[in-house]
Write a protein that holds these residues in place. Structure first.
Motif, PDB file in Angstrom:
ATOM      1  N   ASP A 291      40.663  50.830  65.893  1.00 41.76           N
ATOM      2  CA  ASP A 291      40.961  49.433  66.192  1.00 41.76           C
ATOM      3  C   ASP A 291      42.476  49.268  66.177  1.00 41.76           C
ATOM      4  N   LEU A 292      43.049  48.894  67.300  1.00 35.75           N
ATOM      5  CA  LEU A 292      44.508  48.813  67.420  1.00 35.75           C
ATOM      6  C   LEU A 292      45.066  47.471  66.976  1.00 35.75           C
ATOM      7  N   GLY A 293      44.199  46.570  66.523  1.00 38.77           N
ATOM      8  CA  GLY A 293      44.664  45.310  65.984  1.00 38.77           C
ATOM      9  C   GLY A 293      44.935  44.268  67.059  1.00 38.77           C
ATOM     10  N   LYS A 294      45.122  43.029  66.607  1.00 37.34           N
ATOM     11  CA  LYS A 294      45.333  41.920  67.521  1.00 37.34           C
ATOM     12  C   LYS A 294      46.789  41.856  67.955  1.00 37.34           C
ATOM     13  N   SER A 295      46.997  41.597  69.247  1.00 45.50           N
ATOM     14  CA  SER A 295      48.343  41.434  69.795  1.00 45.50           C
ATOM     15  C   SER A 295      48.315  40.293  70.804  1.00 45.50           C
ATOM     16  N   LYS A 296      49.460  40.038  71.432  1.00 45.61           N
ATOM     17  CA  LYS A 296      49.520  38.991  72.445  1.00 45.61           C
ATOM     18  C   LYS A 296      48.636  39.308  73.642  1.00 45.61           C
ATOM     19  N   LEU A 297      48.386  40.588  73.850  1.00 51.09           N
ATOM     20  CA  LEU A 297      47.541  41.009  74.970  1.00 51.09           C
ATOM     21  C   LEU A 297      46.066  41.052  74.597  1.00 51.09           C
ATOM     22  N   GLY A 298      45.724  40.715  73.360  1.00 55.98           N
ATOM     23  CA  GLY A 298      44.344  40.769  72.905  1.00 55.98           C
ATOM     24  C   GLY A 298      44.133  41.895  71.920  1.00 55.98           C
ATOM     25  N   ASN A 299      42.895  42.165  71.638  1.00 51.56           N
ATOM     26  CA  ASN A 299      42.532  43.213  70.692  1.00 51.56           C
ATOM     27  C   ASN A 299      41.940  44.406  71.434  1.00 51.56           C
ATOM     28  N   PHE A 300      42.539  45.585  71.244  1.00 53.85           N
ATOM     29  CA  PHE A 300      42.052  46.811  71.870  1.00 53.85           C
ATOM     30  C   PHE A 300      41.420  47.704  70.810  1.00 53.85           C
ATOM     31  N   SER A 301      40.367  48.409  71.200  1.00 52.04           N
ATOM     32  CA  SER A 301      39.781  49.423  70.329  1.00 52.04           C
ATOM     33  C   SER A 301      39.275  50.580  71.185  1.00 52.04           C
ATOM     34  N   LEU A 302      39.368  51.776  70.620  1.00 54.09           N
ATOM     35  CA  LEU A 302      38.941  53.003  71.295  1.00 54.09           C
ATOM     36  C   LEU A 302      37.833  53.625  70.458  1.00 54.09           C
ATOM     37  N   PHE A 303      36.689  53.905  71.064  1.00 52.58           N
ATOM     38  CA  PHE A 303      35.542  54.440  70.331  1.00 52.58           C
ATOM     39  C   PHE A 303      34.948  55.627  71.080  1.00 52.58           C
ATOM     40  N   GLY A 304      34.172  56.433  70.369  1.00 53.57           N
ATOM     41  CA  GLY A 304      33.550  57.550  71.065  1.00 53.57           C
ATOM     42  C   GLY A 304      32.692  58.419  70.177  1.00 53.57           C
ATOM     43  N   ILE A 305      31.937  59.318  70.829  1.00 55.55           N
ATOM     44  CA  ILE A 305      31.098  60.326  70.176  1.00 55.55           C
ATOM     45  C   ILE A 305      31.216  61.609  70.984  1.00 55.55           C
ATOM     46  N   ALA A 306      31.326  62.726  70.299  1.00 52.63           N
ATOM     47  CA  ALA A 306      31.242  64.039  70.933  1.00 52.63           C
ATOM     48  C   ALA A 306      30.215  64.848  70.152  1.00 52.63           C
ATOM     49  N   LYS A 336      24.757  68.871  75.259  1.00 53.57           N
ATOM     50  CA  LYS A 336      25.961  68.141  74.876  1.00 53.57           C
ATOM     51  C   LYS A 336      25.762  66.660  75.184  1.00 53.57           C
ATOM     52  N   PHE A 337      26.386  65.818  74.381  1.00 49.85           N
ATOM     53  CA  PHE A 337      26.404  64.380  74.625  1.00 49.85           C
ATOM     54  C   PHE A 337      27.790  63.861  74.271  1.00 49.85           C
ATOM     55  N   GLY A 338      28.291  62.966  75.107  1.00 54.12           N
ATOM     56  CA  GLY A 338      29.597  62.404  74.811  1.00 54.12           C
ATOM     57  C   GLY A 338      29.753  61.019  75.398  1.00 54.12           C
ATOM     58  N   VAL A 339      30.513  60.188  74.710  1.00 52.18           N
ATOM     59  CA  VAL A 339      30.861  58.863  75.220  1.00 52.18           C
ATOM     60  C   VAL A 339      32.239  58.499  74.697  1.00 52.18           C
ATOM     61  N   ILE A 340      33.039  57.892  75.532  1.00 51.31           N
ATOM     62  CA  ILE A 340      34.333  57.373  75.115  1.00 51.31           C
ATOM     63  C   ILE A 340      34.553  56.057  75.832  1.00 51.31           C
ATOM     64  N   GLY A 341      35.082  55.084  75.099  1.00 55.10           N
ATOM     65  CA  GLY A 341      35.271  53.778  75.704  1.00 55.10           C
ATOM     66  C   GLY A 341      36.476  53.050  75.141  1.00 55.10           C
ATOM     67  N   LEU A 342      37.038  52.214  75.972  1.00 57.65           N
ATOM     68  CA  LEU A 342      38.154  51.361  75.571  1.00 57.65           C
ATOM     69  C   LEU A 342      37.688  49.914  75.708  1.00 57.65           C
ATOM     70  N   LYS A 343      37.693  49.193  74.587  1.00 53.49           N
ATOM     71  CA  LYS A 343      37.216  47.813  74.571  1.00 53.49           C
ATOM     72  C   LYS A 343      38.386  46.863  74.368  1.00 53.49           C
ATOM     73  N   HIS A 344      38.362  45.765  75.107  1.00 55.28           N
ATOM     74  CA  HIS A 344      39.430  44.769  75.023  1.00 55.28           C
ATOM     75  C   HIS A 344      38.809  43.389  74.847  1.00 55.28           C
ATOM     76  N   LEU A 345      39.209  42.682  73.798  1.00 60.07           N
ATOM     77  CA  LEU A 345      38.734  41.329  73.539  1.00 60.07           C
ATOM     78  C   LEU A 345      39.910  40.377  73.629  1.00 60.07           C
ATOM     79  N   LEU A 346      39.817  39.409  74.520  1.00 62.82           N
ATOM     80  CA  LEU A 346      40.892  38.459  74.751  1.00 62.82           C
ATOM     81  C   LEU A 346      40.382  37.039  74.529  1.00 62.82           C
ATOM     82  N   ALA A 347      41.021  36.312  73.622  1.00 64.88           N
ATOM     83  CA  ALA A 347      40.695  34.902  73.419  1.00 64.88           C
ATOM     84  C   ALA A 347      41.429  34.092  74.490  1.00 64.88           C
ATOM     85  N   VAL A 348      40.673  33.567  75.443  1.00 59.83           N
ATOM     86  CA  VAL A 348      41.269  32.771  76.524  1.00 59.83           C
ATOM     87  C   VAL A 348      41.819  31.469  75.969  1.00 59.83           C
ATOM     88  N   ASN A 349      41.046  30.837  75.119  1.00 55.83           N
ATOM     89  CA  ASN A 349      41.454  29.615  74.424  1.00 55.83           C
ATOM     90  C   ASN A 349      40.574  29.494  73.192  1.00 55.83           C
TER      91      ASN A 349
END
Length: 778
Positions: A291-306, A336-349
């Protein structure tokens, strides 16, 4: 040396957010019910931390102006690790300044507030707690009403009489292939899960009439969420168990505002002969969430499984009762199984947000099998028998707009775009003729696919609180599949009426579609010597779901629920000529049919049943759960005859109970859990012994398909252990012993033709097995 206060206390942390838009709520008050002097409020990011909370089970009270007062019971405070309690608050109905009464324990309510019927929340503690569960979320689901498991050796699940192929898995909002070790193309289960319970957060399990955002599934939905790491302090976990394997986890703060969570496992089941086979399975996986924390651009997080797994079966070392191998075969399996994702949460208002996730996932299997023909004779000959090389990969984009326009109306709209790339190859001698007269079945390529296709799913759903006691959810889901250029609209709706504070009625409807499993779609038929995929353009299977439910809360901490359902299925794949075959029966075994060509979308089926749930939430040290289902699952092939589905068990009953005892100074806990499960036997098609002996492989009596039923299933598990909280350090220990199938009941696995004995032999599932484990947290 720590003080006595430190020695017997722990911490509770979490995040308070709006249930609709997931925006953080600043200034919410969190109070420990057992000691109102222990309280705090949330910061700008919605997070909070309660320090020096006495160890043991605690209840939190969360209040904020304009939102329903919420209580969260049974938070297990220990010394070695912060307890996590993320809570989503629902806006109060009448005015933005009113706070209504407590809504009680939220664990039986799904996180997705638009899922009003046939849905419940699943917690990581439940996954680990129940006897016989092997810390597997899919096996946990078999305790819920309407769910059964085909056998103990795998975690495939049958939801309300549907094939296991009808289950949808999602991780952090994006669909993924089967998240399991030793998984095969088209399946949704396997012997071992690749989902690590140390990483999973509270998640949803839905069994019917799914809300508008879910598609391409007929049976059920697992919507898995990853939890965030501790952003305040570093924490570590080490554990070992016969089924869970050797595990290590680390979490802690990342940069100034974020956190990390990394967990790794290595399987140990093979060392204890725990998998129903004498071969040694090897599997390992790595899971993470940054979890990269909240910023002016929103909250980013990177998750995955290998995840990676392999097993080698050698015929000369195989026991004759082995469930997965035979003495005249040598097989090497790598998956083999794998997943990687980048999630972005932005509060519009203040009242809306946009959550966007882009991800990539893949699942692959490689199988090399050779057979020893004329086994144990002077004429024995070893030849390649089956070669499988499958790789399914997806690029996925999901974007969701959530808005709370008023305390009466919420809106969710979004789109899901999946780009599939499937490289599948299957070559086998299974059930093949000897056209070249070399005395051996021909080695034929049955699947040779290199296909790319797109599935596009837009949706919109709203929630309107007509009155304080009456809530309407309504929406529309769309699904487009480029493979057959088919677009289908799918209306969804539910109505919930709270008749009285302890009584509510609900009704749900949903239209759903799903692809026929890929191994059937891309099967080769040889026409004039050339392979043709004659099933490729099959229609999507169509299903109408109807659900009526009654919910009663007779006393504090108790819940009773009754649901009746009816599911009407059409467009199932059947043979053009009259036969008993239907794609609705796929998933009854661990492979798929290899001789069904030129199928047409004219099959049908129906599932109907009544379910009862009686649940006692953990209180005063004990809990209980009883579920019972009575149901019927039928289908029609192209011969027009109504038959039992292989998944028509008829009934399923589960009884679970547990008790915690404080020992010593009260900071340590002794616990005991038990589970009893019984179900009607699975239906199966009897073997035509004479035809099988003549052919040299199993031939079934398809004219009386699924007319026989195995004996009833019965299993009882008993688990007991101890939690020890250190008196001096931030350390805790846990030990347990889980006696699985404690009565040593030999449940039927399968009755099948044995080419070595030339008879129909019965293989039984594993009997008594003692699982055990140890966990260290600090």
């Amino acid at each position: 040396m720590g003080s006595p206060a430190f020695a017997q206390t722990g911490n509770i942390r979490g995040r308070i957010s709006d249930a609709t838009v997931d925006n953080p709520i600043k200034g919410a008050t969190i109070t420990v019910a057992e000691d109102s002097t222990i309280r705090t409020s949330t910061g700008a990011d919605g997070t909070y931390r309660l320090s020096k909370v006495p160890v043991g089970r605690k209840t939190l009270i969360i209040t904020f102006v304009g939102y329903e007062r919420t209580s969260v019971p049974n938070i297990d405070v220990i010394t070695g690790k912060d307890a996590l309690a993320d809570v989503k608050l629902t806006a109060s109905f009448k005015s933005l300044t009113e706070v209504v009464i407590s809504v009680g324990p939220p664990k039986d309510r799904p996180l997705n507030k638009l899922a009003a019927v046939s849905a419940r929340q699943v917690s990581p503690e439940e996954i680990s707690k129940f006897a016989g569960g092997r810390s597997d979320v899919a096996r946990l689901a078999t305790n819920f009403a309407g769910v059964s498991a085909p056998d103990d050796s795998r975690n495939d699940i049958v939801v309300r009489g549907n094939s296991p192929t009808g289950v949808l898995w999602r991780i952090e909002g994006i669909p993924v292939p089967s998240p399991n070790h030793f998984s095969s193309l088209g399946t949704t289960g396997s012997p071992v899960s690749a989902l690590n319970v140390n990483v999973i957060g509270n998640s949803d399990f839905i069994t019917s009439a799914f809300p508008g955002e879910y598609g391409n599934a007929l049976g059920g939905v697992f919507d898995i969420a990853f939890r965030k790491g501790n952003k305040d302090v570093y924490e570590y976990t080490f554990s070992a168990g016969a089924f869970t394997g050797a595990e290590a986890m680390a979490e802690g703060p990342l940069a100034k505002k974020g956190s990390f969570l990394v967990a790794a496992r290595y399987g140990l089941a093979g060392l204890f002969n725990a998998g129903g086979t004498t071969a040694l399975p090897n599997y390992a996986d790595l899971s993470f969430n940054f979890d990269l924390g909240k910023s002016k651009l929103g909250n980013f997080s990177l998750f995955g499984i290998a995840a990676r797994s392999n097993i080698n079966f050698r015929g000369d070392g195989i026991d004759e009762n082995d469930l997965f191998a035979a003495k005249d075969e040598n097989t090497d399996v790598v998956s083999k199984f794998g997943v990687i994702g980048l999630k972005h949460l932005l509060a519009v208002n203040s009242y809306s947000s946009i959550k966007t996730t882009i991800g990539a996932s893949s699942s692959s299997e490689n199988v090399d099998r050779e057979r020893i023909f004329n086994y144990d004779t002077p004429r024995s000959t070893t030849l390649p028998f089956t070669k499988i090389n499958n790789n399914e990969s997806r690029i996925t984009l999901s974007s969701v707009y959530n808005a709370r326009y008023s305390n009466r109306f919420n809106l969710r709209a979004g789109l899901l775009l999946e780009r599939y790339n499937l490289k599948a190859d299957l070559t086998s001698r299974e059930r093949q003729a000897d056209s070249d007269n070399d005395s051996f079945p021909d080695y034929i390529n049955l699947i040779n696919s290199n296909n790319s296709y797109t599935i596009f799913q837009p949706y919109v759903q709203g929630q309107f609180r007509i009155a304080e006691a009456l809530t309407l959810n309504a929406g529309l889901h769309g699904q487009y599949v480029s493979l057959n250029s088919e677009f289908v609209p799918e209306p969804r709706a539910s109505l919930t009426w709270r008749i009285a504070p302890a009584h509510s009625l609900s009704f749900g409807y949903g239209l759903h579609h799903q692809n026929v499993p890929a191994p059937i779609l891309f099967l080769n038929q040889y026409i004039n010597g050339s392979p043709v995929q004659t099933n490729r353009d099959l229609d999507l299977v169509r299903s109408n779901h109807y659900v009526l439910g009654y919910d009663l809360r007779p006393a504090s901490g108790w819940r009773t629920k009754i649901e009746a359902y009816y599911q009407s299925i059409s467009n199932a794949a059947v043979e053009a000529n009259p036969s008993s075959y239907s794609s609705l029966t796929e998933g009854a075994t661990f492979g798929f049919s290899i001789d069904k060509f030129g199928l047409v979308s004219k099959g049908s089926g129906r599932n109907a049943g009544v379910e009862l749930t009686i649940e006692k939430f953990l209180d005063n040290g004990w809990y209980g759960l009883t579920t019972a289902s009575v149901f019927e699952a039928k289908y029609k092939g192209s011969d027009g005859i109504t038959r039992n589905s292989p998944f028509n068990n008829g009934y399923v009953v589960n009884v679970l109970a547990g008790k915690e005892f404080k020992v010593g100074s009260g900071r340590n806990v002794l616990f005991a859990d038990t589970r009893l499960s019984t179900a009607g036997g699975r239906h199966y098609t009897p073997v035509d012994l004479q035809a099988s002996r003549a052919a040299g492989y199993e031939v079934l009596q398809d004219n009386i398909a699924f007319s026989r039923q195995y004996d009833a299933y019965f299993r009882m598990d008993v688990k007991f252990g101890m939690k020890i909280n250190s008196s001096r350090k931030k350390v805790s220990h846990q030990f347990y012993i889980d006696l699985q199938n404690v009565t040593n009941k030999k449940n039927v696995f399968v009755r099948r033709y044995n080419r070595l004995t030339n008879n129909v032999d019965q293989a039984d599932q594993i009997g008594l097995f003692p699982d055990f484990g140890y966990k260290l947290q600090f």
